[in-house]
Structure formats: structure tokens, C-alpha cells
Design an enzyme around this catalytic site. Structure first.
Site, PDB file in Angstrom:
ATOM      1  N   GLY A   1       0.776  -1.236   0.000  1.00  0.00           N
ATOM      2  CA  GLY A   1       0.000   0.000   0.000  1.00  0.00           C
ATOM      3  C   GLY A   1       0.804   1.280   0.000  1.00  0.00           C
TER       4      GLY A   1
ATOM      5  N   CYS B   1     -16.589   4.145 -26.144  1.00  0.00           N
ATOM      6  CA  CYS B   1     -17.891   4.786 -26.090  1.00  0.00           C
ATOM      7  C   CYS B   1     -18.449   4.774 -24.665  1.00  0.00           C
ATOM      8  CB  CYS B   1     -18.819   4.072 -27.059  1.00  0.00           C
ATOM      9  SG  CYS B   1     -19.985   5.202 -27.785  1.00  0.00           S
TER      10      CYS B   1
ATOM     11  N   ARG C   1       2.675  -1.325  -5.979  1.00  0.00           N
ATOM     12  CA  ARG C   1       2.773  -0.059  -6.700  1.00  0.00           C
ATOM     13  C   ARG C   1       4.146   0.589  -6.563  1.00  0.00           C
ATOM     14  NH1 ARG C   1      -1.663   2.872  -7.447  1.00  0.00           N
ATOM     15  NH2 ARG C   1      -2.602   1.601  -5.823  1.00  0.00           N
TER      16      ARG C   1
ATOM     17  N   TYR D   1      -0.608  -1.263 -12.109  1.00  0.00           N
ATOM     18  CA  TYR D   1      -2.052  -1.362 -12.381  1.00  0.00           C
ATOM     19  C   TYR D   1      -2.416  -0.665 -13.702  1.00  0.00           C
ATOM     20  CZ  TYR D   1      -1.734  -2.654  -7.500  1.00  0.00           C
ATOM     21  OH  TYR D   1      -1.361  -3.255  -6.331  1.00  0.00           O
TER      22      TYR D   1
HETATM   23  C1  PLP Z   1      -2.778  -5.276  -3.657  1.00  0.00           C
HETATM   24  C2  PLP Z   1      -2.111  -5.853  -2.484  1.00  0.00           C
HETATM   25  C3  PLP Z   1      -0.833  -5.431  -2.132  1.00  0.00           C
HETATM   26  C4  PLP Z   1      -0.080  -4.355  -2.858  1.00  0.00           C
HETATM   27  O1  PLP Z   1      -0.695  -3.127  -2.809  1.00  0.00           O
HETATM   28  P1  PLP Z   1       0.112  -1.851  -3.371  1.00  0.00           P
HETATM   29  O2  PLP Z   1      -0.778  -0.724  -3.096  1.00  0.00           O
HETATM   30  O3  PLP Z   1       0.299  -2.084  -4.825  1.00  0.00           O
HETATM   31  O4  PLP Z   1       1.387  -1.784  -2.649  1.00  0.00           O
HETATM   32  C5  PLP Z   1      -0.228  -6.043  -1.053  1.00  0.00           C
HETATM   33  N1  PLP Z   1      -0.859  -7.007  -0.348  1.00  0.00           N
HETATM   34  C6  PLP Z   1      -2.086  -7.434  -0.650  1.00  0.00           C
HETATM   35  C7  PLP Z   1      -2.704  -8.500   0.145  1.00  0.00           C
HETATM   36  C8  PLP Z   1      -2.775  -6.860  -1.723  1.00  0.00           C
HETATM   37  O5  PLP Z   1      -3.992  -7.292  -2.018  1.00  0.00           O
END
Ligand code: PLP
Length: 415
Positions: free
Chosen positions: A237, A343, A275, A372
Site C-alpha cells: 500500500g 464509447c 505499486r 495497475y
Molecule cells: C494489492 C495488495 C498489495 C499491494 O498493494 P500496493 O498498493 O500495490 O502496494 C499487497 N498485499 C495485498 C494482500 C494486496 O492485495
């Protein structure tokens, strides 16, 4: 080991001539992924989170060339499906975490088979987010290591659609974790970890505060269990600055705050960013098809749309847009809405953007498209998916071919 890089690579830092050449050579829409930047991002994460174990959440970008680059750095892979797990194994990852979110039976069959008969020595842990998922694994004779995904009741992220920590869909309710842990252990299974993920795009102070709260609750839970754990994974995250005015995260302070929030712990702390590893390593190139002055704005029609890059339509995400026209400095600026060929009203890549007077045939570049981006591309409106080019130093290679019109129907059976 790769050297660390700057905290963020801005769209302005990409070399315009190189990108123009790639657009000329491969056509557009085209994703470009710079493997050197991917390595720098991993090195930056390692420098800050040197005590933690790091896994790359592969769902951000599963292009083989990218996965191989990341596997070579030696970090692990966090996978959310059988397909991701297979791709991670094929790309060379040896440390694999499979986080089963409402896992379909076919996925579990595949993963249990992989655990029983791995192609090489693999360190594979399956994380269950429901007692039911544990039972489904036990029924299949799985006897490898397990972790529990916890619903910590605290979420964070850049959009409600990516905030997972407090969504009932994800993880075992906090209060029921110790019961499930006892059940797993008493039935002779190897419970090695706890896991939680707050959500995606943690960047603002409020998100960071929520994340610390999650980490602290997880630390408490780990101490309450009367069972020794190998690891406590506090998810991914980590956000990046999508707007040119946003500041990058200070990874050192996030790492320090995470360590402090978790408190005294015998287990190893783990993180799983997706990310952060790939976003600023990628751009999307697109060509201007039409320029239409309207009373409200100048609509700049381009050949990439929500089927190429879904984030603006899906999450109202902001992606910086820059023209690669060599004579851009001499053009008068206009306020533009950059729209795709689909569209749908939602098919807009950016609104209210100041661009040097766009002309048909100009190539535009869209920033922070490495995460993504290609991964969420679709065939809606019967649009073939774009090609992907992998850059490494001065060299570029086609990594994924452009889909053709005839490939769109390859799975259909004539009636
Ligand atoms: C999507 C996800 C991540 C990675 O999230 P980012 O925002 O891309 O870092 C990590 N752990 C789990 C369980 C996820 O579903």
C-alpha cells in the site's frame, strides 16, 4: 546489488527523444517499463526496510520481463491467484506468499499441487482469510506452512475501492483470529504468520496514521497469541506522488514508524509493496487522433483509453500527461480534456490539463503507469491490448506483443 535512486522518477525526467523513438518503432498505445528504475525502487525499499522481509505484490505488474528483474533482486513474491503464483514461479521467485481471497477451487487445487510437487526448492506460505479456506486446504491434503489474514478493522488508501483493511471481504475478523489460530495448531498444521493489508496508495498523513494503527493492532494480536510466529506481515500500500506537486513518501520515517508501532515482537516484520516497486518505472505512450475545440474545453482524442489505463475511470486517479512534440515550447497552451476512443463518458484520461496546443499525430506520455496499468487492460469495445516495451539502460526490447484484431476472437467457437 543495484544502487539506490532518487525517491521518485518524475514524468519530466523521462527522455522525450527516447520515448518518441519507441512510439515510432512500436506504434501506440505503448507501455514502456524501465527495468533500471524497478531495481532502484527495490534498492530504495531495501535501504529503508533493511530489517524487514520484502515481497513484491505481483498484481501491480506481472509482465514477465518485470517479474524476472524483481526476482533477480532476491525479494519474495506476494500472489493473489493461481495465475500470479505460476507466473512468479516461472519468473524465478523462490520465496512465495499466496494470499487466498475467496479462493476458487481450481486455484486451491493448483496451489496444493505446486506445494506437493514444486519444480525446485520453494519457500511457499499460504495465507487464509477465512476458516473455510483453511478447511478447503485441509481437505486437499495440504500440509505446508499457513498464515492467517486478519481483518484489523482499520483501512487506508487513495480511494474507497482500494481500502481493504476494514472491508469484511478481507481477512478473519480480528476477534476470531486466536480461535482459528488454536484450531490450526491443534490440528497439527504449521502456523507461521499473521498478515494484514490496509489498502492501496497510502500517502496522506491520515493514511499513514491509519496504517500505524493497523500495525500496532497487529503487534498486539501477535503478542496475545500463545503461539510463536515466524513473521508478521503488515501488507503493502505504500503510495507514490501521482501529482507533480505531491511529495514522495519518506521511506525511512515510514519504516521507523512501522517498527515503533508494532512494538516488542519476536517474529520478523514483513511488507509487500506492489505499486511502489513499479509505478514510476512505467509510462504509457499514446497518439493524438483528433483535436476538437468545444465551448467548455479542447477535447484531445487519443488512441489509449480506459481499456488501456483503467485507473482514471475506475478510481478517479490522476496521471500526469505531457506532450512529446519536439516543438512544444513554441506552441500556445490550451486547457484540454484528454479522452480515449471508448464509447463511455468515463473514458477520460485527464481533465483540465494545460497542454502545448495539441495537434493530430502528436505523441503524449502518461506518467506513473507502471502499476495497475497494463495489468488492468481489457478488450472492451473490442480494443486489442497494447504492446509493452522493456527498457534497460540504453537497450529496449519488446516484452509483450500488441494484440491483433484476429486475436480478439481466438477463443470463440463458430456455431
Ligand atoms: C494489492 C495488495 C498489495 C499491494 O498493494 P500496493 O498498493 O500495490 O502496494 C499487497 N498485499 C495485498 C494482500 C494486496 O492485495
Amino acid at each position: 546489488m543495484t544502487t539506490e535512486g532518487p525517491p521518485i522518477r518524475r514524468l519530466a525526467d523521462w527522455d522525450a527523444a527516447t520515448l518518441r523513438d519507441l512510439a515510432d518503432g512500436h506504434g501506440t498505445p505503448l507501455y514502456v517499463l524501465d527495468q533500471r528504475r524497478v531495481r532502484e525502487n527495490v534498492a530504495n525499499l531495501r535501504a529503508a526496510f533493511h530489517e524487514e522481509s520484502i515481497s513484491y505484490a505481483v498484481k501491480a505488474n506481472t509482465v514477465r520481463a518485470t517479474l524476472e528483474t524483481i526476482a533477480e533482486t532476491g525479494i519474495g513474491a506476494e500472489c493473489a491467484s493461481a495465475g500470479e503464483l505460476q507466473r512468479a514461479v516461472d519468473a524465478g521467485f523462490d520465496r512465495l506468499r499466496y494470499t487466498a481471497v475467496n479462493p476458487p477451487a481450481g486455484d486451491l487445487d493448483h496451489v496444493v499441487d505446486l506445494a506437493a510437487d514444486p519444480p525446485r526448492d520453494l519457500d511457499l506460505v499460504i495465507t487464509v482469510g477465512a476458516a473455510d479456506a483453511f478447511e478447503a486446504l485441509a481437505e486437499r491434503g495440504y500440509d505446508g506452512p499457513l498464515a492467517i489474514r486478519v481483518n484489523p478493522g482499520v483501512g487506508a488508501g487513495h480511494h474507497a475501492k482500494v481500502t481493504t483493511g476494514d472491508a469484511p471481504k478481507f481477512g478473519v475478523p480480528y476477534d476470531r483470529v486466536s480461535e482459528l489460530a488454536s484450531e490450526i495448531v491443534s490440528r497439527g498444521f504449521d502456523l507461521v504468520g499473521l498478515h494484514a493489508h490496509a489498502g492501496s496508495g497510502i500517502h496522506e498523513a491520515s493514511d499513514l496514521a491509519a496504517h500505524r494503527e493497523l500495525v500496532s493492532r497487529m503487534g498486539e494480536l501477535a503478542r496475545e497469541l500463545d503461539h510463536d510466529l515466524d513473521f508478521l506481515n503488515v501488507g503493502g500500500g505504500l503510495g507514490i506522488p501521482y501529482r507533480p506537486t505531491d511529495e514522495p513518501l519518506d521511506l525511512d520515517s515510514v519504516a521507523a514508524a512501522t517498527r515503533e508501532a508494532v512494538g516488542e515482537l519476536d517474529a520478523r516484520l514483513g511488507i509487500e509493496p506492489g505499486r511502489y516497486v513499479v509505478a514510476d518505472a512505467g509510462v504509457l505512450l499514446t497518439t493524438v487522433n483528433t483535436v476538437k475545440p468545444t465551448p467548455e474545453t479542447t477535447v484531445v482524442g487519443v488512441d489509449a483509453g480506459m481499456t488501456t489505463l483503467l485507473r482514471p475511470a475506475m478510481y478517479d486517479a490522476y496521471h500526469e500527461i505531457r506532450t512529446l512534440a519536439p516543438d512544444a515550447d513554441e506552441r500556445e497552451s490550451v486547457t484540454a480534456t484528454v479522452a480515449g476512443p471508448i464509447c463511455e463518458t468515463a473514458d477520460v484520461l485527464g481533465r483540465g490539463r494545460e497542454l502545448p496546443g495539441p495537434e493530430r499525430g502528436d505523441v503524449l506520455t502518461i506518467g506513473n503507469a507502471g502499476a495497475y496499468g497494463y495489468e488492468m487492460a481489457s478488450n472492451y469495445n473490442s480494443r486489442p491490448r497494447p504492446a509493452v516495451v522493456s527498457l534497460d539502460g540504453g537497450e529496449s526490447r519488446l516484452a509483450v506483443e500488441r494484440e491483433t484484431l484476429s486475436e480478439l476472437t481466438r477463443l470463440e467457437i463458430e456455431q
